[in-house]
Design a protein around this motif. Structure first.
Motif, PDB file in Angstrom:
ATOM      1  N   LYS A   1     -63.485  14.475  46.111  1.00 48.03           N
ATOM      2  CA  LYS A   1     -63.095  13.100  45.859  1.00 48.03           C
ATOM      3  C   LYS A   1     -64.082  12.449  44.881  1.00 48.03           C
ATOM      4  O   LYS A   1     -64.993  13.094  44.378  1.00 48.03           O
ATOM      5  CB  LYS A   1     -63.029  12.320  47.181  1.00 48.03           C
ATOM      6  N   LYS A   2     -63.883  11.177  44.595  1.00 47.68           N
ATOM      7  CA  LYS A   2     -64.713  10.487  43.614  1.00 47.68           C
ATOM      8  C   LYS A   2     -66.169  10.473  44.065  1.00 47.68           C
ATOM      9  O   LYS A   2     -66.495   9.994  45.146  1.00 47.68           O
ATOM     10  CB  LYS A   2     -64.213   9.057  43.408  1.00 47.68           C
TER      11      LYS A   2
ATOM     12  N   LYS B   1     -68.440  17.287  36.812  1.00 50.48           N
ATOM     13  CA  LYS B   1     -67.939  18.663  36.949  1.00 50.48           C
ATOM     14  C   LYS B   1     -67.551  18.945  38.397  1.00 50.48           C
ATOM     15  O   LYS B   1     -68.010  19.899  39.015  1.00 50.48           O
ATOM     16  CB  LYS B   1     -68.989  19.662  36.467  1.00 50.48           C
ATOM     17  N   ARG B   2     -66.677  18.105  38.922  1.00 52.84           N
ATOM     18  CA  ARG B   2     -66.280  18.261  40.332  1.00 52.84           C
ATOM     19  C   ARG B   2     -65.432  19.508  40.551  1.00 52.84           C
ATOM     20  O   ARG B   2     -65.509  20.137  41.601  1.00 52.84           O
ATOM     21  CB  ARG B   2     -65.528  17.010  40.781  1.00 52.84           C
ATOM     22  N   ASP B   3     -64.609  19.863  39.577  1.00 50.59           N
ATOM     23  CA  ASP B   3     -63.768  21.056  39.736  1.00 50.59           C
ATOM     24  C   ASP B   3     -64.615  22.323  39.847  1.00 50.59           C
ATOM     25  O   ASP B   3     -64.335  23.198  40.675  1.00 50.59           O
ATOM     26  CB  ASP B   3     -62.797  21.164  38.561  1.00 50.59           C
ATOM     27  N   GLU B   4     -65.650  22.434  39.012  1.00 46.08           N
ATOM     28  CA  GLU B   4     -66.518  23.604  39.083  1.00 46.08           C
ATOM     29  C   GLU B   4     -67.235  23.670  40.430  1.00 46.08           C
ATOM     30  O   GLU B   4     -67.382  24.750  41.024  1.00 46.08           O
ATOM     31  CB  GLU B   4     -67.534  23.563  37.947  1.00 46.08           C
TER      32      GLU B   4
ATOM     33  N   ALA C   1     -66.155  22.438  43.270  1.00 40.82           N
ATOM     34  CA  ALA C   1     -65.171  22.779  44.299  1.00 40.82           C
ATOM     35  C   ALA C   1     -64.887  24.279  44.312  1.00 40.82           C
ATOM     36  O   ALA C   1     -64.798  24.897  45.380  1.00 40.82           O
ATOM     37  CB  ALA C   1     -63.877  21.996  44.065  1.00 40.82           C
ATOM     38  N   VAL C   2     -64.752  24.887  43.138  1.00 38.56           N
ATOM     39  CA  VAL C   2     -64.470  26.329  43.072  1.00 38.56           C
ATOM     40  C   VAL C   2     -65.642  27.133  43.629  1.00 38.56           C
ATOM     41  O   VAL C   2     -65.461  28.073  44.413  1.00 38.56           O
ATOM     42  CB  VAL C   2     -64.170  26.729  41.617  1.00 38.56           C
ATOM     43  N   GLU C   3     -66.856  26.771  43.234  1.00 36.89           N
ATOM     44  CA  GLU C   3     -68.022  27.496  43.733  1.00 36.89           C
ATOM     45  C   GLU C   3     -68.193  27.315  45.240  1.00 36.89           C
ATOM     46  O   GLU C   3     -68.491  28.278  45.971  1.00 36.89           O
ATOM     47  CB  GLU C   3     -69.277  27.025  42.999  1.00 36.89           C
ATOM     48  N   ALA C   4     -67.990  26.092  45.720  1.00 39.99           N
ATOM     49  CA  ALA C   4     -68.134  25.843  47.162  1.00 39.99           C
ATOM     50  C   ALA C   4     -67.068  26.587  47.955  1.00 39.99           C
ATOM     51  O   ALA C   4     -67.347  27.095  49.054  1.00 39.99           O
ATOM     52  CB  ALA C   4     -68.045  24.341  47.431  1.00 39.99           C
ATOM     53  N   LYS C   5     -65.853  26.687  47.432  1.00 36.56           N
ATOM     54  CA  LYS C   5     -64.795  27.412  48.127  1.00 36.56           C
ATOM     55  C   LYS C   5     -65.161  28.881  48.301  1.00 36.56           C
ATOM     56  O   LYS C   5     -64.997  29.467  49.371  1.00 36.56           O
ATOM     57  CB  LYS C   5     -63.483  27.285  47.358  1.00 36.56           C
ATOM     58  N   GLY C   6     -65.660  29.514  47.225  1.00 34.00           N
ATOM     59  CA  GLY C   6     -66.049  30.919  47.323  1.00 34.00           C
ATOM     60  C   GLY C   6     -67.164  31.142  48.326  1.00 34.00           C
ATOM     61  O   GLY C   6     -67.115  32.083  49.128  1.00 34.00           O
ATOM     62  N   ARG C   7     -68.171  30.285  48.291  1.00 34.58           N
ATOM     63  CA  ARG C   7     -69.293  30.441  49.227  1.00 34.58           C
ATOM     64  C   ARG C   7     -68.843  30.209  50.678  1.00 34.58           C
ATOM     65  O   ARG C   7     -69.242  30.944  51.588  1.00 34.58           O
ATOM     66  CB  ARG C   7     -70.416  29.464  48.866  1.00 34.58           C
ATOM     67  N   LEU C   8     -68.020  29.181  50.887  1.00 34.97           N
ATOM     68  CA  LEU C   8     -67.579  28.869  52.250  1.00 34.97           C
ATOM     69  C   LEU C   8     -66.689  29.973  52.802  1.00 34.97           C
ATOM     70  O   LEU C   8     -66.809  30.340  53.979  1.00 34.97           O
ATOM     71  CB  LEU C   8     -66.835  27.535  52.248  1.00 34.97           C
ATOM     72  N   GLN C   9     -65.793  30.522  51.981  1.00 33.37           N
ATOM     73  CA  GLN C   9     -64.941  31.614  52.456  1.00 33.37           C
ATOM     74  C   GLN C   9     -65.775  32.832  52.845  1.00 33.37           C
ATOM     75  O   GLN C   9     -65.495  33.505  53.844  1.00 33.37           O
ATOM     76  CB  GLN C   9     -63.940  31.993  51.358  1.00 33.37           C
ATOM     77  N   SER C  10     -66.811  33.111  52.068  1.00 35.37           N
ATOM     78  CA  SER C  10     -67.691  34.229  52.413  1.00 35.37           C
ATOM     79  C   SER C  10     -68.374  34.003  53.760  1.00 35.37           C
ATOM     80  O   SER C  10     -68.476  34.934  54.582  1.00 35.37           O
ATOM     81  CB  SER C  10     -68.734  34.414  51.302  1.00 35.37           C
ATOM     82  N   GLU C  11     -68.834  32.794  54.013  1.00 34.26           N
ATOM     83  CA  GLU C  11     -69.484  32.493  55.292  1.00 34.26           C
ATOM     84  C   GLU C  11     -68.490  32.571  56.454  1.00 34.26           C
ATOM     85  O   GLU C  11     -68.823  33.085  57.530  1.00 34.26           O
ATOM     86  CB  GLU C  11     -70.109  31.088  55.235  1.00 34.26           C
ATOM     87  N   MET C  12     -67.267  32.088  56.254  1.00 33.35           N
ATOM     88  CA  MET C  12     -66.265  32.149  57.302  1.00 33.35           C
ATOM     89  C   MET C  12     -65.874  33.592  57.631  1.00 33.35           C
ATOM     90  O   MET C  12     -65.675  33.949  58.794  1.00 33.35           O
ATOM     91  CB  MET C  12     -65.029  31.360  56.882  1.00 33.35           C
ATOM     92  N   ASP C  13     -65.774  34.427  56.619  1.00 29.33           N
ATOM     93  CA  ASP C  13     -65.460  35.839  56.852  1.00 29.33           C
ATOM     94  C   ASP C  13     -66.603  36.543  57.574  1.00 29.33           C
ATOM     95  O   ASP C  13     -66.371  37.381  58.453  1.00 29.33           O
ATOM     96  CB  ASP C  13     -65.168  36.538  55.520  1.00 29.33           C
ATOM     97  N   GLN C  14     -67.815  36.199  57.204  1.00 28.69           N
ATOM     98  CA  GLN C  14     -68.964  36.826  57.861  1.00 28.69           C
ATOM     99  C   GLN C  14     -69.059  36.423  59.329  1.00 28.69           C
ATOM    100  O   GLN C  14     -69.464  37.229  60.176  1.00 28.69           O
ATOM    101  CB  GLN C  14     -70.245  36.443  57.112  1.00 28.69           C
TER     102      GLN C  14
ATOM    103  N   PRO D   1     -67.946  12.863  48.753  1.00 26.98           N
ATOM    104  CA  PRO D   1     -66.892  13.134  49.737  1.00 26.98           C
ATOM    105  C   PRO D   1     -66.000  14.284  49.273  1.00 26.98           C
ATOM    106  O   PRO D   1     -65.789  14.478  48.075  1.00 26.98           O
ATOM    107  CB  PRO D   1     -66.115  11.816  49.778  1.00 26.98           C
ATOM    108  N   TRP D   2     -65.462  15.037  50.240  1.00 29.17           N
ATOM    109  CA  TRP D   2     -64.589  16.148  49.883  1.00 29.17           C
ATOM    110  C   TRP D   2     -63.656  16.482  51.052  1.00 29.17           C
ATOM    111  O   TRP D   2     -63.833  16.007  52.167  1.00 29.17           O
ATOM    112  CB  TRP D   2     -65.389  17.367  49.465  1.00 29.17           C
ATOM    113  N   ILE D   3     -62.657  17.307  50.768  1.00 28.15           N
ATOM    114  CA  ILE D   3     -61.659  17.737  51.748  1.00 28.15           C
ATOM    115  C   ILE D   3     -61.606  19.254  51.742  1.00 28.15           C
ATOM    116  O   ILE D   3     -61.608  19.886  50.681  1.00 28.15           O
ATOM    117  CB  ILE D   3     -60.264  17.166  51.415  1.00 28.15           C
ATOM    118  N   VAL D   4     -61.550  19.846  52.925  1.00 29.20           N
ATOM    119  CA  VAL D   4     -61.368  21.291  53.080  1.00 29.20           C
ATOM    120  C   VAL D   4     -60.012  21.541  53.729  1.00 29.20           C
ATOM    121  O   VAL D   4     -59.747  21.031  54.824  1.00 29.20           O
ATOM    122  CB  VAL D   4     -62.487  21.923  53.929  1.00 29.20           C
ATOM    123  N   GLN D   5     -59.163  22.271  53.065  1.00 24.66           N
ATOM    124  CA  GLN D   5     -57.849  22.646  53.593  1.00 24.66           C
ATOM    125  C   GLN D   5     -57.865  24.133  53.919  1.00 24.66           C
ATOM    126  O   GLN D   5     -58.296  24.943  53.088  1.00 24.66           O
ATOM    127  CB  GLN D   5     -56.741  22.327  52.581  1.00 24.66           C
ATOM    128  N   PHE D   6     -57.380  24.476  55.102  1.00 23.67           N
ATOM    129  CA  PHE D   6     -57.439  25.867  55.556  1.00 23.67           C
ATOM    130  C   PHE D   6     -56.231  26.170  56.425  1.00 23.67           C
ATOM    131  O   PHE D   6     -55.521  25.270  56.883  1.00 23.67           O
ATOM    132  CB  PHE D   6     -58.734  26.127  56.332  1.00 23.67           C
TER     133      PHE D   6
END
Length: 350
Positions: free
Chosen positions: A218-219, A187-190, A192-205, A140-145
Protein backbone atom coordinates in the motif's frame (compact mmCIF):
# COMPACT_ATOMS: atom_id res chain seq x y z
CA UNK A 1 -10.06 -31.37 58.72
CA UNK A 2 -11.79 -34.79 58.79
CA UNK A 3 -15.10 -35.42 57.06
CA UNK A 4 -18.25 -36.13 59.09
CA UNK A 5 -19.72 -38.96 57.02
CA UNK A 6 -22.77 -39.41 59.22
CA UNK A 7 -23.72 -35.79 58.85
CA UNK A 8 -23.21 -35.99 55.08
CA UNK A 9 -25.53 -39.02 54.81
CA UNK A 10 -28.17 -37.23 56.84
CA UNK A 11 -28.00 -34.22 54.51
CA UNK A 12 -28.41 -36.47 51.45
CA UNK A 13 -31.39 -38.25 53.04
CA UNK A 14 -32.93 -34.89 53.88
CA UNK A 15 -32.69 -33.88 50.19
CA UNK A 16 -34.46 -36.96 48.93
CA UNK A 17 -32.72 -40.00 50.24
CA UNK A 18 -29.92 -42.10 48.74
CA UNK A 19 -28.94 -41.28 45.10
CA UNK A 20 -30.30 -43.77 42.56
CA UNK A 21 -27.99 -46.69 41.81
CA UNK A 22 -27.00 -47.97 38.36
CA UNK A 23 -29.19 -51.04 38.61
CA UNK A 24 -32.23 -48.90 39.25
CA UNK A 25 -31.48 -46.73 36.19
CA UNK A 26 -31.16 -49.79 33.93
CA UNK A 27 -34.40 -51.20 35.30
CA UNK A 28 -36.25 -47.97 34.60
CA UNK A 29 -34.96 -47.96 31.01
CA UNK A 30 -36.22 -51.54 30.51
CA UNK A 31 -39.62 -50.55 31.76
CA UNK A 32 -39.92 -47.68 29.24
CA UNK A 33 -42.12 -48.62 26.33
CA UNK A 34 -41.22 -47.14 22.88
CA UNK A 35 -43.89 -46.79 20.18
CA UNK A 36 -43.40 -49.59 17.71
CA UNK A 37 -41.33 -51.75 20.03
CA UNK A 38 -37.76 -52.94 19.32
CA UNK A 39 -38.17 -52.21 15.60
CA UNK A 40 -38.30 -48.50 16.32
CA UNK A 41 -35.05 -48.71 18.26
CA UNK A 42 -33.37 -50.51 15.37
CA UNK A 43 -34.57 -47.89 12.91
CA UNK A 44 -33.29 -45.07 15.12
CA UNK A 45 -29.90 -46.75 15.43
CA UNK A 46 -29.66 -47.33 11.67
CA UNK A 47 -30.62 -43.72 11.00
CA UNK A 48 -27.96 -42.49 13.40
CA UNK A 49 -25.40 -44.73 11.71
CA UNK A 50 -26.40 -43.48 8.27
CA UNK A 51 -26.34 -39.82 9.26
CA UNK A 52 -22.96 -40.02 10.95
CA UNK A 53 -21.29 -42.12 8.22
CA UNK A 54 -22.12 -39.94 5.19
CA UNK A 55 -20.78 -36.44 4.54
CA UNK A 56 -20.48 -34.09 1.59
CA UNK A 57 -17.41 -32.13 0.55
CA UNK A 58 -17.98 -28.94 -1.46
CA UNK A 59 -16.33 -28.24 -4.79
CA UNK A 60 -13.70 -25.89 -3.36
CA UNK A 61 -12.94 -28.06 -0.33
CA UNK A 62 -11.24 -31.29 0.64
CA UNK A 63 -11.99 -33.49 3.63
CA UNK A 64 -9.27 -34.51 6.08
CA UNK A 65 -10.29 -37.73 7.86
CA UNK A 66 -8.95 -38.67 11.29
CA UNK A 67 -9.41 -42.05 13.00
CA UNK A 68 -9.45 -41.46 16.75
CA UNK A 69 -7.44 -38.28 16.14
CA UNK A 70 -4.90 -39.83 13.76
CA UNK A 71 -4.78 -38.73 10.11
CA UNK A 72 -5.85 -41.47 7.70
CA UNK A 73 -6.77 -39.93 4.31
CA UNK A 74 -7.89 -36.90 2.35
CA UNK A 75 -11.18 -37.06 0.48
CA UNK A 76 -12.12 -35.11 -2.64
CA UNK A 77 -15.28 -33.07 -3.34
CA UNK A 78 -18.51 -35.02 -3.52
CA UNK A 79 -20.36 -37.60 -1.41
CA UNK A 80 -18.04 -39.57 0.89
CA UNK A 81 -18.32 -42.13 3.65
CA UNK A 82 -16.63 -42.55 7.02
CA UNK A 83 -16.95 -44.68 10.10
CA UNK A 84 -19.97 -43.49 12.14
CA UNK A 85 -20.60 -42.37 15.69
CA UNK A 86 -17.46 -40.22 15.97
CA UNK A 87 -15.02 -43.02 15.25
CA UNK A 88 -13.74 -41.01 12.28
CA UNK A 89 -13.74 -37.22 12.30
CA UNK A 90 -13.79 -35.11 9.13
CA UNK A 91 -12.33 -31.61 8.91
CA UNK A 92 -13.24 -29.71 5.77
CA UNK A 93 -10.54 -27.38 4.42
CA UNK A 94 -11.15 -24.77 1.72
CA UNK A 95 -8.18 -25.05 -0.67
CA UNK A 96 -9.35 -22.53 -3.30
CA UNK A 97 -10.34 -19.54 -1.22
CA UNK A 98 -7.87 -16.64 -1.31
CA UNK A 99 -7.43 -15.49 2.27
CA UNK A 100 -6.00 -12.14 3.29
CA UNK A 101 -3.87 -10.83 6.12
CA UNK A 102 -3.54 -7.06 6.53
CA UNK A 103 -0.54 -5.32 8.07
CA UNK A 104 -0.45 -1.71 9.21
CA UNK A 105 -4.13 -1.00 8.56
CA UNK A 106 -7.59 -2.54 8.89
CA UNK A 107 -10.42 -2.68 6.38
CA UNK A 108 -13.29 -0.49 7.50
CA UNK A 109 -15.83 -1.65 4.88
CA UNK A 110 -14.72 -4.85 3.11
CA UNK A 111 -18.13 -5.37 1.55
CA UNK A 112 -17.79 -2.17 -0.49
CA UNK A 113 -15.74 -2.30 -3.68
CA UNK A 114 -13.23 -0.80 -3.69
CA UNK A 115 -12.71 -1.25 0.03
CA UNK A 116 -11.99 1.73 2.21
CA UNK A 117 -9.01 1.44 4.49
CA UNK A 118 -8.15 3.20 7.68
CA UNK A 119 -4.97 3.09 9.70
CA UNK A 120 -5.26 0.87 12.74
CA UNK A 121 -3.91 2.32 15.93
CA UNK A 122 -3.42 -1.16 17.31
CA UNK A 123 -1.09 -2.30 14.51
CA UNK A 124 0.80 0.87 13.59
CA UNK A 125 3.91 -0.60 15.17
CA UNK A 126 4.15 -3.45 12.68
CA UNK A 127 4.11 -0.96 9.78
CA UNK A 128 6.73 1.35 11.33
CA UNK A 129 10.08 0.25 9.89
CA UNK A 130 13.69 1.41 9.75
CA UNK A 131 15.15 1.75 6.25
CA UNK A 132 18.69 1.11 5.15
CA UNK A 133 19.64 4.81 5.31
CA UNK A 134 18.39 5.06 8.93
CA UNK A 135 15.07 6.72 8.12
CA UNK A 136 11.68 5.69 9.50
CA UNK A 137 8.85 4.75 7.13
CA UNK A 138 5.27 3.55 7.53
CA UNK A 139 4.95 0.52 5.24
CA UNK A 140 1.47 -1.08 5.11
CA UNK A 141 0.95 -4.21 3.02
CA UNK A 142 -1.40 -7.13 2.33
CA UNK A 143 -0.55 -10.84 2.12
CA UNK A 144 -2.94 -13.03 0.12
CA UNK A 145 -2.59 -16.80 0.43
CA UNK A 146 -4.41 -20.09 0.02
CA UNK A 147 -4.03 -23.56 1.50
CA UNK A 148 -2.13 -25.93 -0.77
CA UNK A 149 -1.47 -28.81 1.67
CA UNK A 150 -4.32 -29.44 4.13
CA UNK A 151 -2.35 -31.99 6.14
CA UNK A 152 0.54 -29.58 6.84
CA UNK A 153 -1.89 -26.74 7.48
CA UNK A 154 -3.80 -28.69 10.13
CA UNK A 155 -1.13 -30.78 11.84
CA UNK A 156 2.37 -29.33 11.28
CA UNK A 157 1.95 -25.92 12.89
CA UNK A 158 -0.18 -25.07 15.91
CA UNK A 159 -1.22 -21.58 14.71
CA UNK A 160 -0.49 -21.05 11.04
CA UNK A 161 -1.96 -17.54 10.86
CA UNK A 162 0.08 -16.34 13.81
CA UNK A 163 3.21 -17.77 12.23
CA UNK A 164 2.31 -16.18 8.89
CA UNK A 165 1.91 -12.75 10.46
CA UNK A 166 5.17 -13.01 12.40
CA UNK A 167 7.16 -14.23 9.38
CA UNK A 168 5.55 -11.63 7.09
CA UNK A 169 6.56 -8.82 9.41
CA UNK A 170 10.09 -10.20 9.81
CA UNK A 171 10.50 -10.64 6.05
CA UNK A 172 9.21 -7.16 5.25
CA UNK A 173 11.51 -5.58 7.81
CA UNK A 174 14.43 -7.48 6.30
CA UNK A 175 13.65 -6.32 2.75
CA UNK A 176 12.94 -2.72 3.74
CA UNK A 177 16.08 -2.59 5.88
CA UNK A 178 18.21 -3.17 2.76
CA UNK A 179 16.81 -0.15 0.87
CA UNK A 180 16.79 3.61 1.20
CA UNK A 181 13.70 5.62 2.04
CA UNK A 182 13.36 6.79 -1.58
CA UNK A 183 13.49 3.21 -2.85
CA UNK A 184 10.91 2.11 -0.30
CA UNK A 185 8.54 4.83 -1.51
CA UNK A 186 9.16 4.58 -5.27
CA UNK A 187 9.97 0.86 -5.80
CA UNK A 188 7.11 -0.86 -4.01
CA UNK A 189 6.63 -3.48 -6.73
CA UNK A 190 10.23 -4.66 -6.45
CA UNK A 191 9.93 -4.86 -2.66
CA UNK A 192 6.68 -6.86 -2.94
CA UNK A 193 8.24 -9.39 -5.35
CA UNK A 194 11.32 -9.88 -3.19
CA UNK A 195 9.28 -10.17 0.01
CA UNK A 196 6.95 -12.73 -1.61
CA UNK A 197 9.87 -14.98 -2.57
CA UNK A 198 11.46 -14.78 0.86
CA UNK A 199 8.16 -15.35 2.70
CA UNK A 200 7.24 -18.36 0.54
CA UNK A 201 10.63 -19.90 1.27
CA UNK A 202 10.10 -19.46 5.02
CA UNK A 203 6.58 -20.91 4.85
CA UNK A 204 7.80 -23.96 2.94
CA UNK A 205 10.62 -24.48 5.40
CA UNK A 206 8.18 -24.36 8.31
CA UNK A 207 5.82 -26.81 6.51
CA UNK A 208 2.79 -24.58 6.94
CA UNK A 209 1.05 -25.93 3.82
CA UNK A 210 0.11 -22.48 2.46
CA UNK A 211 0.93 -20.83 -0.85
CA UNK A 212 1.59 -17.07 -0.99
CA UNK A 213 -0.48 -15.77 -3.89
CA UNK A 214 0.69 -12.17 -3.79
CA UNK A 215 1.98 -9.39 -1.57
CA UNK A 216 0.46 -5.99 -2.28
CA UNK A 217 2.22 -2.87 -1.01
CA UNK A 218 0.00 0.00 0.00
CA UNK A 219 1.00 3.67 -0.03
CA UNK A 220 4.29 4.07 1.81
CA UNK A 221 5.05 7.30 3.59
CA UNK A 222 7.01 8.78 6.46
CA UNK A 223 5.49 9.47 9.90
CA UNK A 224 3.31 12.62 10.03
CA UNK A 225 5.64 14.59 12.41
CA UNK A 226 8.50 14.48 9.86
CA UNK A 227 6.38 14.85 6.73
CA UNK A 228 7.08 18.62 6.20
CA UNK A 229 10.83 18.11 6.56
CA UNK A 230 10.72 15.14 4.24
CA UNK A 231 8.87 17.20 1.62
CA UNK A 232 11.53 19.90 1.83
CA UNK A 233 14.24 17.32 1.38
CA UNK A 234 12.46 15.90 -1.67
CA UNK A 235 12.11 19.39 -3.13
CA UNK A 236 15.81 20.04 -2.60
CA UNK A 237 16.66 16.72 -4.24
CA UNK A 238 14.47 17.57 -7.22
CA UNK A 239 16.14 20.97 -7.59
CA UNK A 240 19.52 19.28 -7.39
CA UNK A 241 18.58 16.79 -10.08
CA UNK A 242 17.22 19.61 -12.25
CA UNK A 243 20.50 21.49 -11.97
CA UNK A 244 22.41 18.32 -12.78
CA UNK A 245 20.29 17.74 -15.88
CA UNK A 246 20.79 21.37 -16.95
CA UNK A 247 24.56 21.04 -16.47
CA UNK A 248 24.59 17.82 -18.46
CA UNK A 249 22.64 19.50 -21.23
CA UNK A 250 25.15 22.37 -21.38
CA UNK A 251 27.97 19.86 -21.27
CA UNK A 252 26.49 17.89 -24.16
CA UNK A 253 26.28 21.11 -26.18
CA UNK A 254 29.71 22.57 -25.39
CA UNK A 255 31.92 19.50 -25.32
CA UNK A 256 30.97 18.13 -28.78
CA UNK A 257 31.44 21.63 -30.27
CA UNK A 258 34.88 21.94 -28.65
CA UNK A 259 35.82 18.47 -29.79
CA UNK A 260 34.74 19.30 -33.34
CA UNK A 261 36.80 22.52 -33.30
CA UNK A 262 39.80 20.67 -31.93
CA UNK A 263 39.44 17.95 -34.53
CA UNK A 264 39.18 20.52 -37.30
CA UNK A 265 42.31 22.32 -36.03
CA UNK A 266 44.21 19.05 -35.82
CA UNK A 267 43.20 18.10 -39.34
CA UNK A 268 44.25 21.54 -40.66
CA UNK A 269 47.60 21.24 -38.89
CA UNK A 270 48.10 17.77 -40.29
CA UNK A 271 47.28 19.02 -43.79
CA UNK A 272 49.70 21.95 -43.45
CA UNK A 273 52.41 19.65 -42.13
CA UNK A 274 51.85 17.21 -44.97
CA UNK A 275 52.07 20.06 -47.49
CA UNK A 276 55.30 21.37 -46.01
CA UNK A 277 56.82 17.92 -45.88
CA UNK A 278 55.87 17.20 -49.47
CA UNK A 279 57.27 20.57 -50.58
CA UNK A 280 60.49 19.91 -48.71
CA UNK A 281 60.76 16.46 -50.20
CA UNK A 282 60.17 17.90 -53.68
CA UNK A 283 62.84 20.58 -53.17
CA UNK A 284 65.24 18.02 -51.83
CA UNK A 285 64.58 15.68 -54.74
CA UNK A 286 65.05 18.54 -57.19
CA UNK A 287 68.30 19.57 -55.51
CA UNK A 288 69.56 16.01 -55.59
CA UNK A 289 68.68 15.70 -59.28
CA UNK A 290 70.37 19.02 -59.99
CA UNK A 291 73.42 18.00 -58.02
CA UNK A 292 73.68 14.77 -59.96
CA UNK A 293 73.66 16.75 -63.21
CA UNK A 294 76.15 19.21 -61.79
CA UNK A 295 78.56 16.41 -60.97
CA UNK A 296 78.38 15.13 -64.51
CA UNK A 297 79.12 18.53 -66.12
CA UNK A 298 80.12 21.13 -63.55
CA UNK A 299 81.04 24.03 -65.91
CA UNK A 300 77.98 23.70 -68.04
CA UNK A 301 75.67 23.26 -65.07
CA UNK A 302 77.26 26.20 -63.24
CA UNK A 303 76.81 28.44 -66.28
CA UNK A 304 73.22 27.30 -66.76
CA UNK A 305 72.43 27.97 -63.14
CA UNK A 306 73.99 31.43 -63.44
CA UNK A 307 72.01 32.25 -66.52
CA UNK A 308 68.77 30.99 -65.05
CA UNK A 309 69.33 33.05 -61.93
CA UNK A 310 70.09 36.19 -63.95
CA UNK A 311 67.03 35.54 -66.08
CA UNK A 312 64.80 35.41 -63.02
CA UNK A 313 66.29 38.36 -61.12
CA UNK A 314 67.33 40.77 -63.86
CA UNK A 315 63.81 41.93 -64.86
CA UNK A 316 63.16 42.99 -61.25
CA UNK A 317 66.23 45.22 -60.84
CA UNK A 318 64.78 48.44 -62.33
CA UNK A 319 67.43 50.83 -63.82
CA UNK A 320 70.68 49.07 -64.65
CA UNK A 321 74.16 50.56 -64.86
CA UNK A 322 76.75 48.43 -66.53
CA UNK A 323 80.32 49.40 -65.64
CA UNK A 324 83.31 47.88 -67.27
CA UNK A 325 85.53 46.23 -64.80
CA UNK A 326 88.59 47.67 -66.53
CA UNK A 327 87.41 51.29 -66.30
CA UNK A 328 89.37 53.27 -63.71
CA UNK A 329 88.03 56.83 -63.91
CA UNK A 330 84.32 56.81 -63.15
CA UNK A 331 82.14 59.74 -64.09
CA UNK A 332 79.57 61.01 -61.62
CA UNK A 333 76.63 58.71 -62.06
CA UNK A 334 74.14 60.43 -59.74
CA UNK A 335 72.29 62.44 -62.45
CA UNK A 336 72.80 59.88 -65.16
CA UNK A 337 69.14 59.10 -65.49
CA UNK A 338 67.79 62.65 -65.20
CA UNK A 339 68.39 63.48 -68.86
CA UNK A 340 65.95 60.86 -69.95
CA UNK A 341 62.31 61.81 -70.49
CA UNK A 342 59.57 59.87 -68.66
CA UNK A 343 58.81 57.72 -71.69
CA UNK A 344 62.44 56.74 -72.02
CA UNK A 345 62.67 56.12 -68.29
CA UNK A 346 59.67 53.85 -68.42
CA UNK A 347 61.08 52.04 -71.46
CA UNK A 348 64.45 51.82 -69.76
CA UNK A 349 62.83 50.34 -66.69
CA UNK A 350 61.18 47.77 -68.82
Amino acid sequence: MSWDWEKLKQQQQGKGGVPPQMDEIVEKIKNVKFPGGPLFIVVVILAALAVTSVYTVKQNEVGVVQLFGRYTRTTQPGLNFKMPLGIEKVTKVNVREIQTEEFGFTTSAPQVRPSRFRSGTENTGEALMLTGDLNVAIVPWIVQFRIKNPFDFLFRVLDVRRLLRDMSEATMRLVVGDRSINEVISKRDEIAVEAKGRLQSEMDQAETGIHIVTIEMKKTNVPPPVQPSFNEVNQAVQEKEQMIYQAREDYNKAIPAARGQAERTVRAAEGYALDRVNRAKGNADRFVALYNEYVKAQDITKRRLYLETIQETFPNLGQKYIVDSDQKNLLPLLNLGQSLNPAQQSSGEK
